[in-house]
Design a protein around this motif. Structure first.
Motif, short mmCIF file in Angstrom:
data_model
loop_
_atom_site.label_atom_id
_atom_site.label_comp_id
_atom_site.label_asym_id
_atom_site.label_seq_id
_atom_site.Cartn_x
_atom_site.Cartn_y
_atom_site.Cartn_z
N ALA A 166 160.56 14.88 -28.06
CA ALA A 166 159.73 13.86 -27.01
C ALA A 166 158.56 14.46 -26.92
O ALA A 166 158.30 15.55 -27.02
N GLY A 203 169.63 17.50 -32.12
CA GLY A 203 168.77 17.24 -30.72
C GLY A 203 168.49 18.55 -30.08
O GLY A 203 168.67 19.84 -30.69
N THR A 253 167.25 20.64 -25.97
CA THR A 253 167.02 20.47 -24.60
C THR A 253 166.25 21.69 -24.17
O THR A 253 166.33 22.76 -24.93
N VAL A 262 163.08 18.50 -20.69
CA VAL A 262 163.03 17.97 -21.81
C VAL A 262 164.19 17.46 -22.68
O VAL A 262 165.04 18.54 -22.94
N GLU A 263 164.44 16.63 -23.17
CA GLU A 263 165.46 16.10 -24.03
C GLU A 263 164.88 15.54 -25.33
O GLU A 263 163.99 14.66 -25.15
N SER A 264 165.27 15.89 -26.42
CA SER A 264 165.12 15.19 -27.90
C SER A 264 166.17 15.14 -28.53
O SER A 264 167.14 16.20 -28.62
N SER A 265 166.63 13.81 -29.37
CA SER A 265 167.57 13.66 -30.16
C SER A 265 167.27 13.06 -31.29
O SER A 265 166.25 12.17 -31.27
N TRP A 266 167.88 13.43 -32.73
CA TRP A 266 167.50 12.78 -33.93
C TRP A 266 168.92 12.41 -34.51
O TRP A 266 169.16 13.36 -35.53
N THR A 322 164.65 10.07 -30.29
CA THR A 322 164.47 9.62 -28.99
C THR A 322 164.33 10.95 -28.01
O THR A 322 164.50 12.04 -28.52
N GLY A 323 163.49 10.69 -26.99
CA GLY A 323 163.20 11.67 -26.39
C GLY A 323 162.89 11.50 -24.57
O GLY A 323 162.63 10.05 -24.48
N LYS A 324 162.90 12.41 -23.83
CA LYS A 324 162.69 12.18 -22.30
C LYS A 324 162.29 13.41 -21.64
O LYS A 324 162.76 14.51 -22.18
N ASP A 366 159.78 8.27 -21.48
CA ASP A 366 160.77 8.05 -22.50
C ASP A 366 160.16 7.52 -23.56
O ASP A 366 159.37 6.70 -23.65
#
Length: 94
Positions: free
Chosen positions: A1, A21, A23, A38-42, A49-51, A72
């Motif tokens: 993100a 991912g 956090t 903060v969050e991110s995933s792959w 994706t991230g937020k 987002d």
């Protein structure tokens, strides 16, 4: 993100890394104190994706006003060929 620039007033804490991912928290002080998650995933190696969600306050004259925002994002890897886009030149060493 994407994490917005913080000009040195923020610290990343509570980082949790997983194989697909991560956090973390972003705690800010100064003119805009608050906390972001903060969050991110792959999940597949192609899509990320991230937020980022921030809740805090901003000094406005003698008053402090609440502020909240969310970013987002979704990114997809298309390949190594960037076409006519060239990388930016690195600044000279000091």
């Amino acid at each position: 993100a994407p994490v917005p620039q913080s000009k040195g007033d923020c610290q990343i804490t509570n980082v949790v890394l997983r194989p697909t991912g991560m956090t973390a928290d972003k705690v800010c002080t100064g003119k805009m104190p608050g906390k972001a998650t903060v969050e991110s995933s792959w999940p597949d190696g192609v899509t990320a994706t991230g937020k980022v969600h921030f809740l805090g306050s901003m000094q406005m004259g003698p008053n402090s006003k609440p502020i909240e925002w969310t970013i987002d994002s979704t990114s997809t890897y298309k390949g190594p060929d960037c076409g006519n886009v060239k990388p930016m030149a690195l600044p000279p060493d000091k």
